[in-house]
Design a protein around this motif. Structure first.
Motif, PDB file in Angstrom:
ATOM      1  N   ILE A  66     -16.784  41.754  38.856  1.00 44.52           N
ATOM      2  CA  ILE A  66     -16.201  42.411  37.892  1.00 44.52           C
ATOM      3  C   ILE A  66     -15.569  41.283  36.970  1.00 44.52           C
ATOM      4  O   ILE A  66     -14.599  41.497  37.441  1.00 44.52           O
ATOM      5  N   GLU A  67     -15.787  41.877  35.405  1.00 45.15           N
ATOM      6  CA  GLU A  67     -15.240  40.497  34.583  1.00 45.15           C
ATOM      7  C   GLU A  67     -15.266  41.809  33.836  1.00 45.15           C
ATOM      8  O   GLU A  67     -15.449  41.599  32.405  1.00 45.15           O
ATOM      9  N   ALA A  68     -13.749  42.164  32.934  1.00 45.75           N
ATOM     10  CA  ALA A  68     -13.314  42.789  32.180  1.00 45.75           C
ATOM     11  C   ALA A  68     -14.257  43.845  32.075  1.00 45.75           C
ATOM     12  O   ALA A  68     -14.627  44.348  31.040  1.00 45.75           O
ATOM     13  N   GLY A  69     -14.314  44.901  33.258  1.00 49.85           N
ATOM     14  CA  GLY A  69     -15.364  46.014  33.075  1.00 49.85           C
ATOM     15  C   GLY A  69     -17.060  45.382  33.099  1.00 49.85           C
ATOM     16  O   GLY A  69     -17.275  46.942  33.582  1.00 49.85           O
ATOM     17  N   GLU A  70     -17.524  44.700  32.746  1.00 49.72           N
ATOM     18  CA  GLU A  70     -18.588  44.465  33.060  1.00 49.72           C
ATOM     19  C   GLU A  70     -19.894  43.502  34.475  1.00 49.72           C
ATOM     20  O   GLU A  70     -18.575  42.546  34.466  1.00 49.72           O
ATOM     21  N   ARG A  71     -20.117  44.097  35.283  1.00 48.18           N
ATOM     22  CA  ARG A  71     -20.531  43.938  36.026  1.00 48.18           C
ATOM     23  C   ARG A  71     -21.383  42.370  36.105  1.00 48.18           C
ATOM     24  O   ARG A  71     -22.328  42.181  35.430  1.00 48.18           O
ATOM     25  N   ASP A  98     -16.567  49.800  35.330  1.00 51.61           N
ATOM     26  CA  ASP A  98     -17.552  48.877  35.602  1.00 51.61           C
ATOM     27  C   ASP A  98     -18.746  49.683  35.192  1.00 51.61           C
ATOM     28  O   ASP A  98     -19.208  50.265  35.306  1.00 51.61           O
ATOM     29  N   THR A  99     -19.231  48.592  34.514  1.00 51.12           N
ATOM     30  CA  THR A  99     -20.614  48.841  34.504  1.00 51.12           C
ATOM     31  C   THR A  99     -21.325  49.444  35.042  1.00 51.12           C
ATOM     32  O   THR A  99     -23.145  49.568  34.408  1.00 51.12           O
ATOM     33  N   LEU A 100     -21.869  49.133  36.468  1.00 50.73           N
ATOM     34  CA  LEU A 100     -22.818  48.904  37.457  1.00 50.73           C
ATOM     35  C   LEU A 100     -23.173  49.926  37.104  1.00 50.73           C
ATOM     36  O   LEU A 100     -22.194  51.351  37.627  1.00 50.73           O
ATOM     37  N   GLY A 101     -24.553  50.832  37.052  1.00 52.47           N
ATOM     38  CA  GLY A 101     -25.334  51.889  37.188  1.00 52.47           C
ATOM     39  C   GLY A 101     -25.065  52.843  36.021  1.00 52.47           C
ATOM     40  O   GLY A 101     -25.905  53.918  36.262  1.00 52.47           O
ATOM     41  N   ALA A 102     -24.895  52.548  35.058  1.00 60.92           N
ATOM     42  CA  ALA A 102     -24.776  52.512  33.189  1.00 60.92           C
ATOM     43  C   ALA A 102     -26.118  52.731  33.211  1.00 60.92           C
ATOM     44  O   ALA A 102     -26.534  54.017  32.213  1.00 60.92           O
ATOM     45  N   GLY A 103     -27.109  52.180  33.081  1.00 62.47           N
ATOM     46  CA  GLY A 103     -28.772  51.743  32.714  1.00 62.47           C
ATOM     47  C   GLY A 103     -28.960  52.979  33.360  1.00 62.47           C
ATOM     48  O   GLY A 103     -29.210  54.119  32.533  1.00 62.47           O
ATOM     49  N   ASP A 104     -28.892  53.347  35.089  1.00 65.91           N
ATOM     50  CA  ASP A 104     -29.584  54.387  35.634  1.00 65.91           C
ATOM     51  C   ASP A 104     -29.310  55.595  35.264  1.00 65.91           C
ATOM     52  O   ASP A 104     -30.038  56.323  35.452  1.00 65.91           O
TER      53      ASP A 104
END
Length: 285
Positions: free
Chosen positions: A89-94, A227-233
């Motif tokens: 994670i970098e600045a909240g972005e996966r 953490d932006t992981l999963g946001a699109g799903d």
């Protein structure tokens, strides 16, 4: 909760552990699996169908799904590594570093999903993805009752993607780097190929959607992400459940239903941006 508890949905295809090497923690994930979990969080009767490996990663994913209450009764297990991705994670972005491309699942043909057709016929929605090794089975799946949703993610070749659109009802694309003009052109082609609804998420920019008649836009909700992981799903899951569930209620006009569904999707995606991993359940190692 926004789902009708009677609505049955299933994610078919990829499951992985997302390995956050910087904090030595494994989180369950994968496009198809995330849909199943998010649908359960949104009040649906939810199932997952795919292939697990035989390692500790696989066991962690299976235990988590059992705890959440997602039905995995028709899954297969195979001897070998589970799907595994390494990221940070970098600045909240996966940021993805590497992946074993589904591990053992890429050597197990997904044909077995048709072993119990009566089971598949009970679902309202089937969601799958570009990482699910399902492309060769879409035509067969199309013969069954459920609506088919497909996430092309950001790693697609347009002509190939368009060749699959005749078999699916909902197509989702991640187009953060695309111009608006290129996005609208793609979505028009997708609907012309036979898809009912085409949606492009565009990172921090407005989501664009086309249903063959009207264009819709939805601004993402502004949050400082953990953490932006999963946001699109999460966006996909909430949109599908709200839209398909709402279509049964004929008192709501389609444009209003779509606007409401896009709003709920943006809201749920923002909520998931506050969670570590796709939906938590991290295991330290």
């Amino acid at each position: 909760m926004m789902g009708d508890s009677a609505m049955k949905v299933i994610g078919i295809g990829d499951n992985v552990v997302d390995d956050y090497s910087h904090i030595r923690t494994m989180f369950p994930g994968g496009n198809a699996l995330n849909f199943s979990v998010y649908a359960s969080m949104l009040g649906c009767n939810s199932a997952y169908l795919g292939v697990f490996g035989s390692d500790e990663s696989a066991k962690h994913v299976q235990r988590t799904l059992a705890r959440i209450g997602v039905d995995t009764s028709h899954c297969r297990s195979a001897d070998g590594p589970n799907g595994h991705a390494i990221l940070t994670i970098e600045a909240g972005e996966r940021v993805f570093i590497s992946s074993n491309e589904g591990g053992i699942s890429k050597s197990v043909p997904m044909e077995f999903i048709f072993d119990d057709l009566d089971y598949l016929q009970t679902f309202s929605i089937v969601h799958t993805s570009a990482y699910s090794y399902m492309d060769g089975y879409l035509a067969q799946l199309q013969q069954l009752n459920p609506l088919i949703s497909y996430d092309f993610s950001d790693d697609f070749e347009s002509e190939y993607a368009l060749s699959l659109c005749q078999y699916i009802d909902f197509a989702f694309f991640s187009c953060a780097e695309w111009t608006e003009e290129a996005v609208t052109e793609l979505l028009e082609k997708v609907v012309n190929k036979g898809c009912s609804v085409a949606v492009a998420t565009r990172g921090p920019h407005e989501v664009i959607m086309f249903d063959g008649r009207s264009w819709f836009r939805q601004a993402p909700q502004v949050v400082i992400p953990a953490d932006t992981l999963g946001a699109g799903d999460a966006f996909i899951s909430a949109f599908l459940i709200s839209y398909v569930g709402g279509k049964a209620n004929t008192s709501v006009q389609p444009p209003l239903l779509i606007e409401n569904s896009l709003e709920k999707a943006a809201s749920f995606a923002a909520e998931i941006c506050q969670v570590h991993g796709a939906f938590g359940h991290g295991l330290r190692y």
